[in-house]
Scaffold this motif. Structure first.
Motif, mmCIF file in Angstrom:
data_model
loop_
_atom_site.group_PDB
_atom_site.id
_atom_site.type_symbol
_atom_site.label_atom_id
_atom_site.label_comp_id
_atom_site.label_asym_id
_atom_site.label_seq_id
_atom_site.Cartn_x
_atom_site.Cartn_y
_atom_site.Cartn_z
ATOM 1 N N MET A 1 41.448 74.811 35.850
ATOM 2 C CA MET A 1 42.777 75.388 35.904
ATOM 3 C C MET A 1 42.765 76.812 35.350
ATOM 4 O O MET A 1 42.152 77.084 34.323
ATOM 5 C CB MET A 1 43.764 74.534 35.099
ATOM 6 C CG MET A 1 43.946 73.137 35.641
ATOM 7 S SD MET A 1 44.901 73.150 37.153
ATOM 8 C CE MET A 1 45.013 71.374 37.438
ATOM 9 N N GLU A 2 43.496 77.710 36.006
ATOM 10 C CA GLU A 2 43.611 79.080 35.541
ATOM 11 C C GLU A 2 44.897 79.234 34.742
ATOM 12 O O GLU A 2 45.925 78.642 35.071
ATOM 13 C CB GLU A 2 43.610 80.039 36.739
ATOM 14 C CG GLU A 2 42.291 80.040 37.509
ATOM 15 C CD GLU A 2 42.364 80.914 38.728
ATOM 16 O OE1 GLU A 2 41.829 82.033 38.697
ATOM 17 O OE2 GLU A 2 42.961 80.475 39.718
ATOM 18 N N ASP A 3 44.851 80.034 33.641
ATOM 19 C CA ASP A 3 46.046 80.218 32.847
ATOM 20 C C ASP A 3 46.648 81.585 33.095
ATOM 21 O O ASP A 3 46.156 82.370 33.909
ATOM 22 C CB ASP A 3 45.762 79.974 31.363
ATOM 23 C CG ASP A 3 44.704 80.939 30.814
ATOM 24 O OD1 ASP A 3 44.523 82.022 31.403
ATOM 25 O OD2 ASP A 3 44.081 80.594 29.800
ATOM 26 N N LEU A 4 47.734 81.888 32.386
ATOM 27 C CA LEU A 4 48.448 83.132 32.620
ATOM 28 C C LEU A 4 47.573 84.363 32.407
ATOM 29 O O LEU A 4 47.677 85.346 33.137
ATOM 30 C CB LEU A 4 49.664 83.193 31.698
ATOM 31 C CG LEU A 4 50.934 82.491 32.162
ATOM 32 C CD1 LEU A 4 52.004 82.570 31.092
ATOM 33 C CD2 LEU A 4 51.439 83.083 33.463
ATOM 34 N N LYS A 5 46.718 84.301 31.405
ATOM 35 C CA LYS A 5 45.858 85.454 31.118
ATOM 36 C C LYS A 5 44.926 85.757 32.293
ATOM 37 O O LYS A 5 44.615 86.917 32.579
ATOM 38 C CB LYS A 5 45.049 85.199 29.848
ATOM 39 C CG LYS A 5 44.324 86.430 29.315
ATOM 40 C CD LYS A 5 43.599 86.138 28.019
ATOM 41 C CE LYS A 5 44.551 85.774 26.915
ATOM 42 N NZ LYS A 5 43.870 85.669 25.590
ATOM 43 N N ASP A 6 44.489 84.698 32.989
ATOM 44 C CA ASP A 6 43.618 84.883 34.157
ATOM 45 C C ASP A 6 44.387 85.452 35.351
ATOM 46 O O ASP A 6 43.868 86.297 36.092
ATOM 47 C CB ASP A 6 42.996 83.545 34.578
ATOM 48 C CG ASP A 6 42.112 82.951 33.500
ATOM 49 O OD1 ASP A 6 41.388 83.730 32.852
ATOM 50 O OD2 ASP A 6 42.151 81.725 33.307
ATOM 51 N N LEU A 7 45.608 84.965 35.541
ATOM 52 C CA LEU A 7 46.338 85.262 36.775
ATOM 53 C C LEU A 7 47.228 86.499 36.693
ATOM 54 O O LEU A 7 47.561 87.078 37.717
ATOM 55 C CB LEU A 7 47.200 84.059 37.176
ATOM 56 C CG LEU A 7 46.456 82.752 37.469
ATOM 57 C CD1 LEU A 7 47.434 81.700 37.959
ATOM 58 C CD2 LEU A 7 45.357 82.969 38.504
ATOM 59 N N LEU A 8 47.616 86.883 35.474
ATOM 60 C CA LEU A 8 48.543 87.997 35.320
ATOM 61 C C LEU A 8 47.954 89.064 34.406
ATOM 62 O O LEU A 8 48.203 89.100 33.202
ATOM 63 C CB LEU A 8 49.882 87.491 34.755
ATOM 64 C CG LEU A 8 50.993 88.536 34.603
ATOM 65 C CD1 LEU A 8 51.380 89.125 35.954
ATOM 66 C CD2 LEU A 8 52.210 87.917 33.924
ATOM 67 N N PRO A 9 47.145 89.979 34.963
ATOM 68 C CA PRO A 9 46.591 91.063 34.142
ATOM 69 C C PRO A 9 47.679 92.048 33.750
ATOM 70 O O PRO A 9 48.725 92.144 34.414
ATOM 71 C CB PRO A 9 45.572 91.711 35.087
ATOM 72 C CG PRO A 9 46.087 91.419 36.453
ATOM 73 C CD PRO A 9 46.723 90.060 36.369
ATOM 74 N N VAL A 10 47.455 92.771 32.693
ATOM 75 C CA VAL A 10 48.459 93.723 32.235
ATOM 76 C C VAL A 10 48.732 94.781 33.300
ATOM 77 O O VAL A 10 49.845 95.336 33.378
ATOM 78 C CB VAL A 10 48.013 94.363 30.898
ATOM 79 C CG1 VAL A 10 46.801 95.281 31.097
ATOM 80 C CG2 VAL A 10 49.167 95.125 30.240
ATOM 81 N N GLU A 11 47.753 95.056 34.152
ATOM 82 C CA GLU A 11 47.949 96.035 35.228
ATOM 83 C C GLU A 11 48.977 95.568 36.257
ATOM 84 O O GLU A 11 49.473 96.378 37.056
ATOM 85 C CB GLU A 11 46.623 96.315 35.933
ATOM 86 C CG GLU A 11 45.588 97.016 35.084
ATOM 87 C CD GLU A 11 44.843 96.059 34.149
ATOM 88 O OE1 GLU A 11 44.111 96.556 33.271
ATOM 89 O OE2 GLU A 11 44.995 94.823 34.305
ATOM 90 N N ALA A 12 49.284 94.276 36.259
ATOM 91 C CA ALA A 12 50.250 93.720 37.214
ATOM 92 C C ALA A 12 51.632 93.582 36.604
ATOM 93 O O ALA A 12 52.495 92.897 37.144
ATOM 94 C CB ALA A 12 49.767 92.362 37.721
ATOM 95 N N VAL A 13 51.856 94.224 35.466
ATOM 96 C CA VAL A 13 53.154 94.208 34.784
ATOM 97 C C VAL A 13 53.783 95.599 34.883
ATOM 98 O O VAL A 13 53.151 96.601 34.553
ATOM 99 C CB VAL A 13 53.004 93.803 33.303
ATOM 100 C CG1 VAL A 13 54.359 93.884 32.590
ATOM 101 C CG2 VAL A 13 52.413 92.403 33.181
#
Length: 278
Positions: A1-13
């Protein structure tokens, strides 16, 4: 399972993004996933088409839209983006408009991101964390709250006690006459247009309530799409979904319960009590 840190990099904010309407808001979230290599531009068009086809059911909570579409060749890898708008925009949702936050998901399949969805559902459903996310001054600060790396996420005082009106009543006994029996396993379906996004949010919120009640042994929850839900309805005691998707489902031979705020354990608690008459 992938968590938020894997799926949402800071560059995507991105914070304080200006959008003239809901299409531009989804477009901003889609561009971030293109820039971070998760999707092609076609997936952004698919997310917009999803709302055009199924309505604004992706507005899962007051002020929050969860943009997504089905897995497709336009998804290069499972990923997410986060867009906080400078000014709210209307998506056409009767109770959760206007939207100030657009979270977008691109999923390669229906399984890899379930852990991240569970984490995100809990974060958005927590008043203290939601306030910290709304007040975060930079993408880095917001990302730290999301991933639990910042002081904002670890400070107990950041999460206020819910008001008395929002607190669910005491959990019913599993042995209640109208409740599920230990000898049988009941199923509840959570339904969205694609089965990979908003239905997972609702599934996670429902499972939190079942855990608190001590009913998780007796009731299983399955997230699914509208087409599959019609075929599986006979297996379920009820289907939980948005008003827009409820209209699409029509009469499926089982109770269809509408939930307005997919992150609200208090609302889901009330819907579950109505389902089991407890």
């Amino acid at each position: 399972m992938e968590d938020l840190k894997d799926l949402l990099p800071v560059e995507a904010v991105r914070l304080d993004v200006r959008a003239a309407d809901w299409r531009e808001a989804i477009g901003a979230a889609g561009r971030l996933m293109v820039e971070t290599g998760a999707t092609t531009d076609e997936y952004t068009r698919e997310m917009v088409a999803n709302v055009e086809e199924n309505g604004p059911y992706i507005v899962i909570a007051p002020g929050v839209a969860f943009a997504h579409s089905r897995p497709s060749p336009a998804v290069l890898t499972t990923g997410m983006s986060w867009v906080r708008l400078a000014e709210p925009v209307e998506f056409g949702h009767e109770s959760n408009d206007p939207v100030t936050l657009v979270v977008a998901l691109a999923a390669k399949d229906s399984a890899a991101h379930t852990s991240a969805m569970a984490s995100l559902a809990r974060l958005l459903g927590d008043p203290g964390t939601a306030s910290a996310l709304a007040a975060a001054p930079t993408p880095e600060a917001l990302h730290a709250v999301l991933t639990g790396d910042g002081a904002e996420a670890s400070e107990p005082s950041a999460t206020p006690e819910p008001s008395a009106a929002s607190k669910p009543s005491a959990a019913p006994e599993p042995s209640a006459a109208s409740g599920p029996r230990a000898a049988s396993l009941h199923k509840i379906l959570t339904v969205c247009g694609n089965g990979v996004g908003t239905s997972l949010f609702l599934k996670n919120t429902l499972e939190q309530v079942l855990d608190r009640w001590g009913w998780s042994r007796f009731v299983s929850v399955e997230a699914t799409d509208t087409i599959s839900a019609k075929g599986k309805a006979s297996e379920a005691v009820a289907l939980l979904t948005s008003r827009e998707i409820a209209r699409t489902l029509g009469d499926v031979g089982r109770p269809v319960k509408v939930v307005q705020d997919f992150t609200s354990t208090a609302e889901v608690d009330a819907v579950l009590r109505d389902t089991y008459d407890v």
